[in-house]
Design a protein around this motif. Sequence first.
Motif, PDB file in Angstrom:
ATOM      1  N   LEU A   1     -53.839  56.227 -19.188  1.00 21.18           N
ATOM      2  CA  LEU A   1     -54.586  56.457 -17.951  1.00 21.18           C
ATOM      3  C   LEU A   1     -54.114  55.517 -16.842  1.00 21.18           C
ATOM      4  CD1 LEU A   1     -58.330  57.030 -18.944  1.00 21.18           C
ATOM      5  CD2 LEU A   1     -56.730  58.682 -17.978  1.00 21.18           C
ATOM      6  N   ASP A   2     -53.808  54.281 -17.195  1.00 21.56           N
ATOM      7  CA  ASP A   2     -53.282  53.333 -16.206  1.00 21.56           C
ATOM      8  C   ASP A   2     -52.000  53.876 -15.581  1.00 21.56           C
ATOM      9  OD1 ASP A   2     -55.327  51.579 -16.757  1.00 21.56           O
ATOM     10  OD2 ASP A   2     -54.124  50.279 -18.058  1.00 21.56           O
ATOM     11  N   VAL A   3     -51.125  54.415 -16.428  1.00 15.98           N
ATOM     12  CA  VAL A   3     -49.856  54.958 -15.929  1.00 15.98           C
ATOM     13  C   VAL A   3     -50.103  56.165 -15.030  1.00 15.98           C
ATOM     14  CG1 VAL A   3     -47.676  56.052 -16.594  1.00 15.98           C
ATOM     15  CG2 VAL A   3     -48.538  54.088 -17.893  1.00 15.98           C
ATOM     16  N   VAL A   4     -51.028  57.037 -15.437  1.00 12.63           N
ATOM     17  CA  VAL A   4     -51.338  58.224 -14.624  1.00 12.63           C
ATOM     18  C   VAL A   4     -51.850  57.810 -13.248  1.00 12.63           C
ATOM     19  CG1 VAL A   4     -52.795  60.273 -14.418  1.00 12.63           C
ATOM     20  CG2 VAL A   4     -51.785  59.686 -16.625  1.00 12.63           C
ATOM     21  N   GLN A   5     -52.660  56.769 -13.177  1.00 13.35           N
ATOM     22  CA  GLN A   5     -53.164  56.308 -11.887  1.00 13.35           C
ATOM     23  C   GLN A   5     -52.037  55.773 -11.012  1.00 13.35           C
ATOM     24  OE1 GLN A   5     -56.218  57.115 -10.916  1.00 13.35           O
ATOM     25  NE2 GLN A   5     -56.263  58.078 -12.929  1.00 13.35           N
ATOM     26  N   LEU A   6     -51.050  55.134 -11.627  1.00  7.60           N
ATOM     27  CA  LEU A   6     -49.876  54.685 -10.876  1.00  7.60           C
ATOM     28  C   LEU A   6     -49.108  55.881 -10.321  1.00  7.60           C
ATOM     29  CD1 LEU A   6     -48.442  51.839 -13.164  1.00  7.60           C
ATOM     30  CD2 LEU A   6     -49.526  51.566 -10.931  1.00  7.60           C
ATOM     31  N   LEU A   7     -48.947  56.910 -11.141  1.00  7.50           N
ATOM     32  CA  LEU A   7     -48.259  58.117 -10.707  1.00  7.50           C
ATOM     33  C   LEU A   7     -48.978  58.746  -9.515  1.00  7.50           C
ATOM     34  CD1 LEU A   7     -47.587  59.830 -14.174  1.00  7.50           C
ATOM     35  CD2 LEU A   7     -45.936  58.565 -12.782  1.00  7.50           C
ATOM     36  N   SER A   8     -50.303  58.839  -9.626  1.00  7.15           N
ATOM     37  CA  SER A   8     -51.101  59.446  -8.572  1.00  7.15           C
ATOM     38  C   SER A   8     -50.973  58.666  -7.265  1.00  7.15           C
ATOM     39  CB  SER A   8     -52.573  59.517  -9.003  1.00  7.15           C
ATOM     40  OG  SER A   8     -53.370  60.115  -8.003  1.00  7.15           O
ATOM     41  N   GLU A   9     -51.000  57.347  -7.368  1.00  4.77           N
ATOM     42  CA  GLU A   9     -50.865  56.510  -6.170  1.00  4.77           C
ATOM     43  C   GLU A   9     -49.508  56.717  -5.517  1.00  4.77           C
ATOM     44  OE1 GLU A   9     -51.065  51.784  -4.850  1.00  4.77           O
ATOM     45  OE2 GLU A   9     -51.721  52.401  -6.841  1.00  4.77           O
ATOM     46  N   MET A  10     -48.457  56.823  -6.323  1.00  7.11           N
ATOM     47  CA  MET A  10     -47.117  57.048  -5.788  1.00  7.11           C
ATOM     48  C   MET A  10     -47.031  58.390  -5.078  1.00  7.11           C
ATOM     49  SD  MET A  10     -44.808  55.595  -8.950  1.00  7.11           S
ATOM     50  CE  MET A  10     -43.239  55.860  -8.096  1.00  7.11           C
ATOM     51  N   ALA A  11     -47.661  59.417  -5.671  1.00  5.39           N
ATOM     52  CA  ALA A  11     -47.607  60.756  -5.082  1.00  5.39           C
ATOM     53  C   ALA A  11     -48.376  60.823  -3.764  1.00  5.39           C
ATOM     54  CB  ALA A  11     -48.175  61.780  -6.069  1.00  5.39           C
ATOM     55  N   GLN A  12     -49.303  59.885  -3.535  1.00  3.50           N
ATOM     56  CA  GLN A  12     -50.080  59.858  -2.299  1.00  3.50           C
ATOM     57  C   GLN A  12     -49.427  59.008  -1.215  1.00  3.50           C
ATOM     58  OE1 GLN A  12     -54.220  58.780  -3.123  1.00  3.50           O
ATOM     59  NE2 GLN A  12     -54.025  59.692  -5.142  1.00  3.50           N
ATOM     60  N   SER A  13     -48.361  58.308  -1.584  1.00  4.31           N
ATOM     61  CA  SER A  13     -47.741  57.365  -0.657  1.00  4.31           C
ATOM     62  C   SER A  13     -46.567  57.998   0.084  1.00  4.31           C
ATOM     63  CB  SER A  13     -47.262  56.122  -1.422  1.00  4.31           C
ATOM     64  OG  SER A  13     -46.461  55.309  -0.596  1.00  4.31           O
ATOM     65  N   GLU A  14     -46.698  58.133   1.399  1.00  2.06           N
ATOM     66  CA  GLU A  14     -45.597  58.661   2.208  1.00  2.06           C
ATOM     67  C   GLU A  14     -44.383  57.735   2.130  1.00  2.06           C
ATOM     68  OE1 GLU A  14     -45.215  61.423   3.720  1.00  2.06           O
ATOM     69  OE2 GLU A  14     -47.226  62.263   3.628  1.00  2.06           O
ATOM     70  N   GLU A  15     -44.652  56.433   2.036  1.00  6.05           N
ATOM     71  CA  GLU A  15     -43.549  55.470   1.966  1.00  6.05           C
ATOM     72  C   GLU A  15     -42.743  55.658   0.696  1.00  6.05           C
ATOM     73  OE1 GLU A  15     -46.657  54.733   2.632  1.00  6.05           O
ATOM     74  OE2 GLU A  15     -46.672  53.844   4.645  1.00  6.05           O
ATOM     75  N   CYS A  16     -43.435  55.829  -0.428  1.00 15.26           N
ATOM     76  CA  CYS A  16     -42.733  56.044  -1.695  1.00 15.26           C
ATOM     77  C   CYS A  16     -41.914  57.323  -1.665  1.00 15.26           C
ATOM     78  CB  CYS A  16     -43.737  56.100  -2.852  1.00 15.26           C
ATOM     79  SG  CYS A  16     -44.388  54.510  -3.361  1.00 15.26           S
ATOM     80  N   ILE A  17     -42.504  58.383  -1.142  1.00 13.64           N
ATOM     81  CA  ILE A  17     -41.802  59.659  -1.093  1.00 13.64           C
ATOM     82  C   ILE A  17     -40.568  59.549  -0.203  1.00 13.64           C
ATOM     83  CG2 ILE A  17     -41.975  62.092  -0.426  1.00 13.64           C
ATOM     84  CD1 ILE A  17     -45.018  61.854  -0.983  1.00 13.64           C
ATOM     85  N   GLY A  18     -40.743  58.895   0.957  1.00 12.87           N
ATOM     86  CA  GLY A  18     -39.640  58.765   1.905  1.00 12.87           C
ATOM     87  C   GLY A  18     -38.478  57.953   1.379  1.00 12.87           C
ATOM     88  N   VAL A  19     -38.760  56.984   0.517  1.00 15.45           N
ATOM     89  CA  VAL A  19     -37.694  56.159  -0.051  1.00 15.45           C
ATOM     90  C   VAL A  19     -36.764  56.988  -0.944  1.00 15.45           C
ATOM     91  CG1 VAL A  19     -37.234  54.316  -1.734  1.00 15.45           C
ATOM     92  CG2 VAL A  19     -38.913  53.970   0.081  1.00 15.45           C
ATOM     93  N   TYR A  20     -37.345  57.967  -1.650  1.00 12.69           N
ATOM     94  CA  TYR A  20     -36.587  58.686  -2.665  1.00 12.69           C
ATOM     95  C   TYR A  20     -36.046  60.038  -2.232  1.00 12.69           C
ATOM     96  CZ  TYR A  20     -38.200  55.150  -5.927  1.00 12.69           C
ATOM     97  OH  TYR A  20     -38.440  53.957  -6.557  1.00 12.69           O
ATOM     98  N   THR A  21     -36.628  60.643  -1.184  1.00 13.19           N
ATOM     99  CA  THR A  21     -36.116  61.951  -0.785  1.00 13.19           C
ATOM    100  C   THR A  21     -36.462  62.253   0.670  1.00 13.19           C
ATOM    101  OG1 THR A  21     -36.065  64.320  -1.322  1.00 13.19           O
ATOM    102  CG2 THR A  21     -38.193  63.222  -1.494  1.00 13.19           C
ATOM    103  N   ALA A  22     -35.557  63.018   1.299  1.00 13.47           N
ATOM    104  CA  ALA A  22     -35.818  63.540   2.641  1.00 13.47           C
ATOM    105  C   ALA A  22     -35.888  65.056   2.592  1.00 13.47           C
ATOM    106  CB  ALA A  22     -34.720  63.086   3.604  1.00 13.47           C
ATOM    107  N   ASP A  23     -35.785  65.605   1.404  1.00 14.10           N
ATOM    108  CA  ASP A  23     -35.816  67.048   1.209  1.00 14.10           C
ATOM    109  C   ASP A  23     -37.251  67.549   1.343  1.00 14.10           C
ATOM    110  OD1 ASP A  23     -36.099  69.606  -0.363  1.00 14.10           O
ATOM    111  OD2 ASP A  23     -33.933  69.329  -0.553  1.00 14.10           O
TER     112      ASP A  23
END
Length: 206
Positions: free
Chosen positions: A31-53
Amino acid sequence: MKNWMAMGLVLILLLGLSACSREASLYEHGLDVVQLLSEMAQSEECIGVYTADEDVSSVVHMIGAQDHWAPKAVYAVSVSEEVLATVAELENMDVSEEVQAVLKHRVIGSLIPQINAAAGANALAATSICTAGKTFVCEACKTDVIYIYTYENAAPAAVTFVVGEDGTVSANGTFIVNENFSCSTAEDVKAHFGDIAVEVTQITQR
């Protein structure tokens, strides 16, 4: 005779507590890992670092808008040592036991990405952005296992637990975004692993 019966009862209770400890530990760490995943998916900064597609980003945004707080059901997916050895084609290799263990770990770690890959390149790319993990100690954990966390109106999340040395366990998670992935029952989940013989059981958190 009564003393032997009492000792036997204590042993049974201790074994039961050990099993509960293992399941509870994996469940909570997952569950701890899933919460980390969810936080990453909500972060525009995280998404922008890995893809511009935009197509890939839209998949991640969809996941980020979902609620991954309370699982509806959790399934444990186990693969026997014999099956892992067969899939890794170890019978054709003259390698050490240490290398064999590494290859078996790779096999179980590849199962969820294969399910996402079947949904296309965008799905695989999106889930590769949302990956997270942690390492912890669980003396009761002896074999690798995958926990699949399912939700009422959200994409499932999978956490693969790989057992290391000295009781350490490495947990690595990602989402499952294959729309064909049915997970209403343990049999549904089992069917998605195709020819790979897996055992799937539903986990009840105590």
